[in-house]
Write a protein that holds these residues in place. Structure first.
Motif, PDB file in Angstrom:
ATOM      1  N   GLN A  91       0.864  -1.165   0.000  1.00  0.00           N
ATOM      2  CA  GLN A  91       0.000   0.000   0.000  1.00  0.00           C
ATOM      3  C   GLN A  91       0.904   1.218   0.000  1.00  0.00           C
ATOM      4  O   GLN A  91       1.770   1.368   0.868  1.00  0.00           O
ATOM      5  CB  GLN A  91      -0.879  -0.009   1.233  1.00  0.00           C
ATOM      6  N   GLY A  97      -3.806   6.719  -1.862  1.00  0.00           N
ATOM      7  CA  GLY A  97      -5.083   6.258  -1.324  1.00  0.00           C
ATOM      8  C   GLY A  97      -4.880   5.013  -0.509  1.00  0.00           C
ATOM      9  O   GLY A  97      -3.887   4.878   0.204  1.00  0.00           O
ATOM     10  N   ASN A  98      -5.809   4.083  -0.600  1.00  0.00           N
ATOM     11  CA  ASN A  98      -5.681   2.824   0.116  1.00  0.00           C
ATOM     12  C   ASN A  98      -5.434   1.673  -0.839  1.00  0.00           C
ATOM     13  O   ASN A  98      -5.532   0.521  -0.482  1.00  0.00           O
ATOM     14  CB  ASN A  98      -6.958   2.539   0.906  1.00  0.00           C
ATOM     15  N   LYS A  99      -5.102   2.009  -2.080  1.00  0.00           N
ATOM     16  CA  LYS A  99      -4.963   0.999  -3.113  1.00  0.00           C
ATOM     17  C   LYS A  99      -3.915  -0.032  -2.740  1.00  0.00           C
ATOM     18  O   LYS A  99      -2.807   0.315  -2.322  1.00  0.00           O
ATOM     19  CB  LYS A  99      -4.566   1.682  -4.427  1.00  0.00           C
ATOM     20  N   LEU A 100      -4.255  -1.299  -2.886  1.00  0.00           N
ATOM     21  CA  LEU A 100      -3.319  -2.397  -2.697  1.00  0.00           C
ATOM     22  C   LEU A 100      -2.839  -2.867  -4.056  1.00  0.00           C
ATOM     23  O   LEU A 100      -3.636  -3.091  -4.958  1.00  0.00           O
ATOM     24  CB  LEU A 100      -3.981  -3.561  -1.970  1.00  0.00           C
ATOM     25  N   PHE A 102      -1.064  -6.031  -5.614  1.00  0.00           N
ATOM     26  CA  PHE A 102      -0.798  -7.416  -5.264  1.00  0.00           C
ATOM     27  C   PHE A 102       0.270  -8.033  -6.156  1.00  0.00           C
ATOM     28  O   PHE A 102       0.407  -7.679  -7.336  1.00  0.00           O
ATOM     29  CB  PHE A 102      -2.067  -8.251  -5.426  1.00  0.00           C
TER      30      PHE A 102
ATOM     31  N   TYR B  33     -14.097  -1.361  -1.929  1.00  0.00           N
ATOM     32  CA  TYR B  33     -13.268  -1.561  -3.113  1.00  0.00           C
ATOM     33  C   TYR B  33     -13.867  -2.670  -3.975  1.00  0.00           C
ATOM     34  O   TYR B  33     -14.412  -3.645  -3.451  1.00  0.00           O
ATOM     35  CB  TYR B  33     -11.854  -2.018  -2.724  1.00  0.00           C
ATOM     36  N   TYR B  35     -12.307  -5.291  -6.867  1.00  0.00           N
ATOM     37  CA  TYR B  35     -11.109  -5.811  -7.503  1.00  0.00           C
ATOM     38  C   TYR B  35     -11.504  -6.822  -8.570  1.00  0.00           C
ATOM     39  O   TYR B  35     -12.520  -7.520  -8.457  1.00  0.00           O
ATOM     40  CB  TYR B  35     -10.204  -6.526  -6.494  1.00  0.00           C
ATOM     41  N   PRO B  43      -5.292  -9.913  -7.253  1.00  0.00           N
ATOM     42  CA  PRO B  43      -6.389  -8.966  -7.503  1.00  0.00           C
ATOM     43  C   PRO B  43      -5.876  -7.614  -7.988  1.00  0.00           C
ATOM     44  O   PRO B  43      -4.809  -7.160  -7.549  1.00  0.00           O
ATOM     45  CB  PRO B  43      -7.050  -8.834  -6.117  1.00  0.00           C
ATOM     46  N   LEU B  45      -7.144  -3.570  -8.455  1.00  0.00           N
ATOM     47  CA  LEU B  45      -8.176  -2.617  -8.063  1.00  0.00           C
ATOM     48  C   LEU B  45      -8.863  -2.017  -9.286  1.00  0.00           C
ATOM     49  O   LEU B  45      -8.213  -1.543 -10.217  1.00  0.00           O
ATOM     50  CB  LEU B  45      -7.575  -1.484  -7.236  1.00  0.00           C
ATOM     51  N   GLN B  48     -12.391   2.420  -5.984  1.00  0.00           N
ATOM     52  CA  GLN B  48     -12.429   2.577  -4.536  1.00  0.00           C
ATOM     53  C   GLN B  48     -13.403   3.689  -4.178  1.00  0.00           C
ATOM     54  O   GLN B  48     -13.335   4.786  -4.741  1.00  0.00           O
ATOM     55  CB  GLN B  48     -11.043   2.915  -3.998  1.00  0.00           C
ATOM     56  N   GLN B 106      -7.766  -4.558   4.500  1.00  0.00           N
ATOM     57  CA  GLN B 106      -8.990  -4.716   3.733  1.00  0.00           C
ATOM     58  C   GLN B 106      -9.492  -6.142   3.918  1.00  0.00           C
ATOM     59  O   GLN B 106      -8.717  -7.096   3.881  1.00  0.00           O
ATOM     60  CB  GLN B 106      -8.736  -4.430   2.254  1.00  0.00           C
TER      61      GLN B 106
END
Lengths: 112, 117
Positions: A91, A97-100, A102, B33, B35, B43, B45, B48, B106
Protein backbone atom coordinates in the motif's frame (compact mmCIF):
# COMPACT_ATOMS: atom_id res chain seq x y z
CA UNK A 1 4.74 2.38 -10.57
CA UNK A 2 4.43 0.02 -7.62
CA UNK A 3 5.71 -3.49 -8.28
CA UNK A 4 5.40 -6.65 -6.24
CA UNK A 5 7.18 -9.90 -7.15
CA UNK A 6 6.55 -13.12 -5.27
CA UNK A 7 8.68 -16.25 -5.34
CA UNK A 8 8.54 -19.10 -5.79
CA UNK A 9 5.37 -19.32 -7.92
CA UNK A 10 4.66 -22.75 -6.46
CA UNK A 11 6.07 -24.68 -3.53
CA UNK A 12 5.51 -28.27 -2.48
CA UNK A 13 6.47 -29.24 1.07
CA UNK A 14 6.24 -32.33 3.18
CA UNK A 15 4.35 -31.98 6.45
CA UNK A 16 6.77 -30.57 9.04
CA UNK A 17 9.21 -29.23 6.43
CA UNK A 18 9.73 -25.52 7.19
CA UNK A 19 10.31 -22.98 4.42
CA UNK A 20 9.96 -19.32 3.45
CA UNK A 21 8.03 -17.40 0.82
CA UNK A 22 9.49 -14.19 -0.59
CA UNK A 23 7.85 -10.91 -1.58
CA UNK A 24 10.05 -8.25 -3.21
CA UNK A 25 8.57 -4.82 -3.69
CA UNK A 26 9.19 -1.43 -5.23
CA UNK A 27 6.96 1.33 -3.92
CA UNK A 28 7.20 5.05 -3.38
CA UNK A 29 6.65 5.49 0.32
CA UNK A 30 5.46 2.23 1.84
CA UNK A 31 2.35 2.67 3.94
CA UNK A 32 1.92 -1.00 4.71
CA UNK A 33 2.72 -4.49 3.45
CA UNK A 34 -0.04 -7.04 3.70
CA UNK A 35 -0.10 -10.82 3.58
CA UNK A 36 -3.24 -12.68 2.62
CA UNK A 37 -4.13 -16.35 2.29
CA UNK A 38 -6.48 -17.42 -0.50
CA UNK A 39 -8.16 -20.80 -0.70
CA UNK A 40 -9.65 -22.04 -4.00
CA UNK A 41 -13.02 -20.43 -4.70
CA UNK A 42 -12.73 -17.97 -1.83
CA UNK A 43 -11.70 -14.38 -1.33
CA UNK A 44 -8.33 -13.47 0.20
CA UNK A 45 -8.18 -13.85 3.99
CA UNK A 46 -6.17 -11.24 5.89
CA UNK A 47 -3.12 -12.54 7.77
CA UNK A 48 -0.69 -9.73 8.66
CA UNK A 49 0.15 -6.08 8.17
CA UNK A 50 3.75 -4.84 8.47
CA UNK A 51 4.52 -1.12 8.55
CA UNK A 52 8.27 -0.65 8.95
CA UNK A 53 11.57 -2.42 8.30
CA UNK A 54 12.48 -4.76 11.13
CA UNK A 55 8.91 -5.45 12.11
CA UNK A 56 7.82 -9.07 12.67
CA UNK A 57 4.43 -10.64 13.31
CA UNK A 58 3.46 -14.21 14.14
CA UNK A 59 0.32 -16.28 13.98
CA UNK A 60 0.40 -19.99 14.75
CA UNK A 61 2.90 -21.54 12.30
CA UNK A 62 3.33 -18.33 10.27
CA UNK A 63 5.81 -15.51 10.84
CA UNK A 64 6.09 -12.45 8.61
CA UNK A 65 9.14 -10.18 8.48
CA UNK A 66 9.88 -6.96 6.62
CA UNK A 67 13.00 -5.23 5.27
CA UNK A 68 13.24 -2.13 3.10
CA UNK A 69 13.02 -4.17 -0.09
CA UNK A 70 11.29 -7.43 0.73
CA UNK A 71 9.14 -9.43 3.08
CA UNK A 72 9.30 -13.06 4.03
CA UNK A 73 6.55 -15.36 5.19
CA UNK A 74 8.13 -18.16 7.20
CA UNK A 75 6.13 -21.34 7.65
CA UNK A 76 7.30 -23.54 10.51
CA UNK A 77 6.35 -27.23 10.57
CA UNK A 78 3.52 -26.81 8.05
CA UNK A 79 0.43 -28.99 8.00
CA UNK A 80 -1.76 -29.97 5.02
CA UNK A 81 -4.33 -27.35 6.09
CA UNK A 82 -1.73 -24.65 5.37
CA UNK A 83 -2.08 -25.46 1.67
CA UNK A 84 -3.31 -22.32 -0.12
CA UNK A 85 -2.13 -19.43 -2.26
CA UNK A 86 -0.34 -16.76 -0.26
CA UNK A 87 -0.63 -13.22 -1.61
CA UNK A 88 1.52 -10.24 -0.76
CA UNK A 89 0.35 -6.66 -1.35
CA UNK A 90 1.80 -3.19 -0.80
CA UNK A 91 0.00 0.00 0.00
CA UNK A 92 1.56 3.25 -1.15
CA UNK A 93 2.01 6.31 1.02
CA UNK A 94 0.63 9.79 0.50
CA UNK A 95 -1.30 10.15 -2.75
CA UNK A 96 -1.80 6.44 -3.17
CA UNK A 97 -5.08 6.26 -1.32
CA UNK A 98 -5.68 2.82 0.12
CA UNK A 99 -4.96 1.00 -3.11
CA UNK A 100 -3.32 -2.40 -2.70
CA UNK A 101 -0.94 -3.63 -5.39
CA UNK A 102 -0.80 -7.42 -5.26
CA UNK A 103 1.79 -9.91 -6.38
CA UNK A 104 0.75 -13.01 -8.29
CA UNK A 105 1.03 -15.23 -5.22
CA UNK A 106 2.82 -18.39 -4.13
CA UNK A 107 0.79 -21.57 -4.39
CA UNK A 108 1.73 -23.75 -1.42
CA UNK A 109 0.95 -27.46 -1.25
CA UNK A 110 1.74 -29.35 1.97
CA UNK A 111 1.67 -33.13 1.67
CA UNK A 112 1.49 -35.86 4.31
CA UNK B 1 -19.22 -10.09 13.08
CA UNK B 2 -20.63 -10.58 9.59
CA UNK B 3 -18.15 -10.39 6.75
CA UNK B 4 -18.40 -8.84 3.31
CA UNK B 5 -21.34 -10.26 1.38
CA UNK B 6 -21.44 -10.63 -2.40
CA UNK B 7 -23.94 -11.96 -4.88
CA UNK B 8 -24.29 -13.79 -7.10
CA UNK B 9 -21.46 -16.26 -6.49
CA UNK B 10 -21.38 -17.42 -10.09
CA UNK B 11 -22.57 -15.94 -13.38
CA UNK B 12 -22.31 -17.17 -16.95
CA UNK B 13 -23.24 -14.82 -19.79
CA UNK B 14 -22.73 -14.44 -23.52
CA UNK B 15 -20.42 -11.73 -24.82
CA UNK B 16 -22.12 -8.37 -25.38
CA UNK B 17 -24.63 -9.10 -22.61
CA UNK B 18 -24.75 -7.07 -19.42
CA UNK B 19 -24.22 -8.22 -15.83
CA UNK B 20 -24.35 -6.68 -12.37
CA UNK B 21 -22.73 -7.66 -9.09
CA UNK B 22 -23.79 -6.63 -5.60
CA UNK B 23 -21.72 -6.06 -2.46
CA UNK B 24 -22.60 -5.37 1.17
CA UNK B 25 -19.52 -4.34 3.22
CA UNK B 26 -18.74 -4.94 6.87
CA UNK B 27 -20.86 -2.70 9.06
CA UNK B 28 -19.06 0.53 9.91
CA UNK B 29 -16.53 0.29 7.07
CA UNK B 30 -16.57 3.55 5.15
CA UNK B 31 -14.25 2.42 2.36
CA UNK B 32 -15.31 -0.10 -0.28
CA UNK B 33 -13.27 -1.56 -3.11
CA UNK B 34 -13.94 -3.62 -6.23
CA UNK B 35 -11.11 -5.81 -7.50
CA UNK B 36 -10.79 -7.98 -10.60
CA UNK B 37 -8.83 -11.22 -10.23
CA UNK B 38 -7.94 -13.07 -13.40
CA UNK B 39 -6.96 -16.72 -13.00
CA UNK B 40 -3.36 -17.06 -11.82
CA UNK B 41 -2.99 -13.38 -10.97
CA UNK B 42 -3.35 -11.22 -7.91
CA UNK B 43 -6.39 -8.97 -7.50
CA UNK B 44 -6.31 -5.66 -9.39
CA UNK B 45 -8.18 -2.62 -8.06
CA UNK B 46 -10.98 -1.38 -10.30
CA UNK B 47 -12.57 1.28 -8.10
CA UNK B 48 -12.43 2.58 -4.54
CA UNK B 49 -15.24 4.41 -2.72
CA UNK B 50 -15.02 6.33 0.52
CA UNK B 51 -18.57 6.73 1.77
CA UNK B 52 -20.47 7.83 -1.36
CA UNK B 53 -17.54 9.31 -3.25
CA UNK B 54 -15.10 7.76 -5.70
CA UNK B 55 -11.48 7.92 -4.50
CA UNK B 56 -9.77 6.00 -7.31
CA UNK B 57 -11.22 4.65 -10.56
CA UNK B 58 -8.09 5.01 -12.68
CA UNK B 59 -8.08 1.32 -13.69
CA UNK B 60 -11.80 1.00 -14.35
CA UNK B 61 -12.60 0.51 -18.08
CA UNK B 62 -15.20 3.25 -18.09
CA UNK B 63 -16.48 2.51 -21.58
CA UNK B 64 -18.04 -0.72 -20.28
CA UNK B 65 -17.75 -0.81 -16.48
CA UNK B 66 -19.69 1.32 -14.02
CA UNK B 67 -20.10 1.24 -10.26
CA UNK B 68 -22.14 3.06 -7.69
CA UNK B 69 -22.44 3.14 -3.95
CA UNK B 70 -25.72 4.55 -2.79
CA UNK B 71 -26.12 5.87 0.77
CA UNK B 72 -22.53 4.92 1.52
CA UNK B 73 -23.28 1.24 2.19
CA UNK B 74 -24.11 -1.30 -0.55
CA UNK B 75 -22.47 -1.13 -3.95
CA UNK B 76 -23.12 -2.51 -7.42
CA UNK B 77 -20.64 -3.09 -10.24
CA UNK B 78 -21.99 -3.36 -13.77
CA UNK B 79 -20.44 -4.51 -17.03
CA UNK B 80 -22.16 -3.55 -20.28
CA UNK B 81 -21.39 -4.97 -22.79
CA UNK B 82 -19.24 -7.84 -21.55
CA UNK B 83 -16.21 -9.10 -23.46
CA UNK B 84 -14.49 -12.46 -23.32
CA UNK B 85 -11.55 -10.93 -21.44
CA UNK B 86 -13.86 -9.89 -18.59
CA UNK B 87 -13.98 -13.50 -17.43
CA UNK B 88 -12.57 -13.28 -13.91
CA UNK B 89 -13.48 -13.27 -10.24
CA UNK B 90 -14.82 -9.93 -9.04
CA UNK B 91 -13.96 -9.31 -5.42
CA UNK B 92 -15.45 -6.72 -3.11
CA UNK B 93 -13.50 -5.57 -0.05
CA UNK B 94 -14.05 -3.05 2.73
CA UNK B 95 -11.94 -1.29 5.32
CA UNK B 96 -12.12 1.38 7.97
CA UNK B 97 -11.89 4.93 6.66
CA UNK B 98 -8.45 5.86 5.47
CA UNK B 99 -6.74 8.50 7.61
CA UNK B 100 -3.27 9.43 8.73
CA UNK B 101 -0.27 7.32 7.92
CA UNK B 102 -1.63 3.89 8.73
CA UNK B 103 -2.93 1.66 6.01
CA UNK B 104 -5.95 -0.24 7.21
CA UNK B 105 -6.37 -3.88 6.31
CA UNK B 106 -8.99 -4.72 3.73
CA UNK B 107 -11.42 -7.58 4.26
CA UNK B 108 -12.62 -9.44 1.20
CA UNK B 109 -15.88 -11.09 0.27
CA UNK B 110 -16.08 -14.53 -1.41
CA UNK B 111 -16.18 -13.03 -4.90
CA UNK B 112 -18.34 -13.52 -7.99
CA UNK B 113 -16.92 -15.80 -10.65
CA UNK B 114 -17.91 -14.44 -14.08
CA UNK B 115 -17.62 -16.53 -17.22
CA UNK B 116 -18.18 -14.77 -20.56
CA UNK B 117 -18.81 -17.14 -23.49
Amino acid sequence: EDQVTQSPEALRLQEGESSSLNCSYTVSGLRGLFWYRQDPGKGPEFLFTLYSAGEEKEKERLKATLTKKESFLHITAPKPEDSATYLCAVQQGAGGGNKLTFGTGTQLKVEL
Amino acid sequence: EAGVAQSPRYKIIEKRQSVAFWCNPISGHATLYWYQQILGQGPKLLIQFQNNGVVDDSQLPKDRFSAERLKGVDSTLKIQPAKLEDSAVYLCASSLESSGWRGYEQFFGPGTRLTVL
